[in-house]
Design a protein around this motif. Structure first.
Motif, PDB file in Angstrom:
ATOM      1  N   VAL A   1       6.522   3.899  -8.275  1.00  0.00           N
ATOM      2  CA  VAL A   1       5.107   3.527  -8.158  1.00  0.00           C
ATOM      3  C   VAL A   1       4.961   2.290  -7.269  1.00  0.00           C
ATOM      4  O   VAL A   1       4.029   2.198  -6.458  1.00  0.00           O
ATOM      5  N   HIS A   2       5.880   1.332  -7.409  1.00  0.00           N
ATOM      6  CA  HIS A   2       5.831   0.151  -6.544  1.00  0.00           C
ATOM      7  C   HIS A   2       5.967   0.551  -5.076  1.00  0.00           C
ATOM      8  O   HIS A   2       5.255   0.030  -4.203  1.00  0.00           O
ATOM      9  N   HIS A   3       6.901   1.458  -4.790  1.00  0.00           N
ATOM     10  CA  HIS A   3       7.099   1.883  -3.403  1.00  0.00           C
ATOM     11  C   HIS A   3       5.824   2.505  -2.841  1.00  0.00           C
ATOM     12  O   HIS A   3       5.397   2.174  -1.724  1.00  0.00           O
ATOM     13  N   CYS A   4       5.201   3.403  -3.607  1.00  0.00           N
ATOM     14  CA  CYS A   4       3.970   4.042  -3.135  1.00  0.00           C
ATOM     15  C   CYS A   4       2.848   3.028  -2.948  1.00  0.00           C
ATOM     16  O   CYS A   4       2.078   3.109  -1.980  1.00  0.00           O
ATOM     17  N   LEU A   5       2.767   2.044  -3.849  1.00  0.00           N
ATOM     18  CA  LEU A   5       1.745   1.009  -3.707  1.00  0.00           C
ATOM     19  C   LEU A   5       2.027   0.162  -2.472  1.00  0.00           C
ATOM     20  O   LEU A   5       1.102  -0.189  -1.719  1.00  0.00           O
ATOM     21  N   HIS A   6       3.293  -0.176  -2.229  1.00  0.00           N
ATOM     22  CA  HIS A   6       3.651  -0.927  -1.014  1.00  0.00           C
ATOM     23  C   HIS A   6       3.249  -0.154   0.237  1.00  0.00           C
ATOM     24  O   HIS A   6       2.695  -0.727   1.184  1.00  0.00           O
ATOM     25  N   VAL A   7       3.560   1.157   0.261  1.00  0.00           N
ATOM     26  CA  VAL A   7       3.209   1.957   1.436  1.00  0.00           C
ATOM     27  C   VAL A   7       1.690   1.999   1.608  1.00  0.00           C
ATOM     28  O   VAL A   7       1.178   1.914   2.731  1.00  0.00           O
ATOM     29  N   GLY A   8       0.945   2.092   0.500  1.00  0.00           N
ATOM     30  CA  GLY A   8      -0.507   2.046   0.587  1.00  0.00           C
ATOM     31  C   GLY A   8      -1.012   0.732   1.165  1.00  0.00           C
ATOM     32  O   GLY A   8      -1.927   0.712   1.996  1.00  0.00           O
ATOM     33  N   ILE A   9      -0.402  -0.377   0.737  1.00  0.00           N
ATOM     34  CA  ILE A   9      -0.786  -1.694   1.264  1.00  0.00           C
ATOM     35  C   ILE A   9      -0.452  -1.788   2.749  1.00  0.00           C
ATOM     36  O   ILE A   9      -1.267  -2.252   3.565  1.00  0.00           O
ATOM     37  N   LEU A  10       0.753  -1.356   3.127  1.00  0.00           N
ATOM     38  CA  LEU A  10       1.140  -1.363   4.541  1.00  0.00           C
ATOM     39  C   LEU A  10       0.231  -0.449   5.352  1.00  0.00           C
ATOM     40  O   LEU A  10      -0.092  -0.751   6.509  1.00  0.00           O
ATOM     41  N   ALA A  11      -0.198   0.663   4.747  1.00  0.00           N
ATOM     42  CA  ALA A  11      -1.134   1.566   5.429  1.00  0.00           C
ATOM     43  C   ALA A  11      -2.463   0.867   5.687  1.00  0.00           C
ATOM     44  O   ALA A  11      -3.085   1.060   6.739  1.00  0.00           O
ATOM     45  N   GLY A  12      -2.911   0.051   4.717  1.00  0.00           N
ATOM     46  CA  GLY A  12      -4.131  -0.722   4.916  1.00  0.00           C
ATOM     47  C   GLY A  12      -4.003  -1.700   6.075  1.00  0.00           C
ATOM     48  O   GLY A  12      -4.932  -1.867   6.878  1.00  0.00           O
ATOM     49  N   LEU A  13      -2.837  -2.339   6.170  1.00  0.00           N
ATOM     50  CA  LEU A  13      -2.581  -3.249   7.291  1.00  0.00           C
ATOM     51  C   LEU A  13      -2.554  -2.487   8.612  1.00  0.00           C
ATOM     52  O   LEU A  13      -3.185  -2.884   9.598  1.00  0.00           O
ATOM     53  N   MET A  14      -1.794  -1.392   8.628  1.00  0.00           N
ATOM     54  CA  MET A  14      -1.633  -0.616   9.862  1.00  0.00           C
ATOM     55  C   MET A  14      -2.973  -0.073  10.339  1.00  0.00           C
ATOM     56  O   MET A  14      -3.264  -0.072  11.542  1.00  0.00           O
ATOM     57  N   ALA A  15      -3.793   0.376   9.404  1.00  0.00           N
ATOM     58  CA  ALA A  15      -5.104   0.915   9.770  1.00  0.00           C
ATOM     59  C   ALA A  15      -5.957  -0.148  10.457  1.00  0.00           C
ATOM     60  O   ALA A  15      -6.676   0.142  11.428  1.00  0.00           O
ATOM     61  N   LYS A  16      -5.878  -1.385   9.955  1.00  0.00           N
ATOM     62  CA  LYS A  16      -6.628  -2.477  10.587  1.00  0.00           C
ATOM     63  C   LYS A  16      -6.061  -2.792  11.970  1.00  0.00           C
ATOM     64  O   LYS A  16      -6.808  -3.023  12.926  1.00  0.00           O
TER      65      LYS A  16
END
Length: 360
Positions: A135-150
């Motif tokens: 779950v931590h890994h998926c949450l990290h990828v979601g956070i990184l996705a938020g950064l990448m999208a910006k």
């Protein structure tokens, strides 16, 4: 003495060491100016990632944990983790999750805080996690996705969708036996074939929910292990048939998997991870545009982080040459010594330190 600060790490009272210029070369804040909150907020709204600050004390002092970990960020992260873990459990047990939980998780405030530039990278590296890795890994990828999208300047809708795809890309691993997922040492061919099914499993699990209507999310989840040269899985697609979400998530998934502690593998230095990512870019496996942009922007975000060196010392990253993808940092040790790791190849960054490791 001049020191490089990521804009997100600035605080009131710091003195500007070099003129801060806008994208057209106009001086925004002059050398010698003491920063105010208003000035810092203004810089956060511009494409400015780091500034030079005049420091009087050459010696690096180990900050307390309260300076490494932000209480607001920790609270927001833990709340997001709890919601995501609940949805994972519901999907595994009954094939559905409460759409209100996803809406609450994706609340604008949550991901404004969680995907807040350099702070996000610093925080997810500085935290220690006791709960299961998945779950931590998926949450990290979601956070990184938020950064990448910006960083890519995506629309708000595409930002939202890319984050959701990141949050669910590995949920299919819940269908893989724990003794295979957590195995220390090499997997057998049959075990690896089993693990490779997780992308399809993830796709199948979320296809039973309302997310099935969003093809960007569905393709991103299914394709996050595809590679541009056709060497990926599950369908051995080549670049022209892989969605933009699939190409982006492939990079983010690889980065966090290598930079995080797992049962079967210790976390690696981000710079070793960057080298691996760049090799895969040159080999035609990862998308060049997305890969280079991710590495360059993440380098911005590593300024100020504490690292463990191969000689056993602790040091803080104080400078990175942002013009080179393979650049190595200048670090400052606890004794105040500066080491250019690009020139001194006998010493390497082994990992980003957690807050507890810095204090130890």
């Amino acid at each position: 003495m001049l020191k490089v600060y990521a804009v997100e790490n600035l605080r009131s009272g710091l003195v500007v060491g070099r003129d801060i210029m806008d994208e057209k070369g106009n001086v925004l804040i002059s050398t010698g100016t003491a920063l105010t909150k208003e000035m810092i907020y203004g810089l956060l709204d511009r494409p400015i990632f780091s500034v030079y600050i005049e420091e009087k004390e050459p010696a690096a002092e180990v900050p307390g944990q309260d300076h490494l970990l932000d209480d607001e960020y920790l609270d927001c992260y833990q709340d997001a983790y709890t919601k995501l873990a609940k949805m994972f459990q519901e999907l595994a047990e009954r094939g559905q999750f409460d759409a209100a939980d996803l809406q609450a998780l994706m609340d604008e405030k949550n991901f404004t805080v969680l995907s807040d530039g350099a702070k996000a990278v610093s925080q997810i590296h500085n935290m220690e996690h006791q709960e299961p890795y998945l779950v931590h890994h998926c949450l990290h990828v979601g956070i990184l996705a938020g950064l990448m999208a910006k960083w890519l300047g995506l629309s708000m809708l595409d930002q939202y969708n890319l984050v959701i795809a990141g949050l669910f890309l590995d949920i299919g691993k819940l269908r893989i036996p724990a003794e295979v997922l957590d195995k220390q040492g090499s997997l057998t061919e049959s075990e690896f074939d089993m693990v490779k099914k997780h992308a399809q499993f993830s796709h199948d699990m979320i296809s039973m929910t309302t997310l099935n209507a969003n093809q960007d999310i569905m393709r991103g989840v299914l394709q996050h292990h595809e590679r541009c040269d056709g060497s990926g899985y599950p369908n051995h697609l080549t670049a022209e048939n892989i969605s933009s979400f699939g190409k982006i998530l492939a990079i983010l998934d690889m980065y966090d998997a290598m930079a995080s502690d797992r049962i079967f593998a210790k976390r690696r230095s981000p710079f070793d991870v960057f080298a691996t990512l760049y090799d895969d870019i040159l080999d035609g496996k990862l998308d060049t545009e997305y890969g280079v942009l991710f590495i360059k922007h993440l380098c911005h975000s590593l300024n100020g982080n504490w690292v463990g060196l191969s000689n056993g010392e602790k040091a803080r990253i104080v400078y990175l040459d942002e013009s080179r993808v393979r650049s190595l940092p200048v670090v400052q040790t606890l004794s105040g010594e500066f080491i250019d790791l690009g020139k001194n190849r006998d010493i390497k960054v082994e990992c980003i330190l957690t807050a507890n490791e810095v204090k130890a």
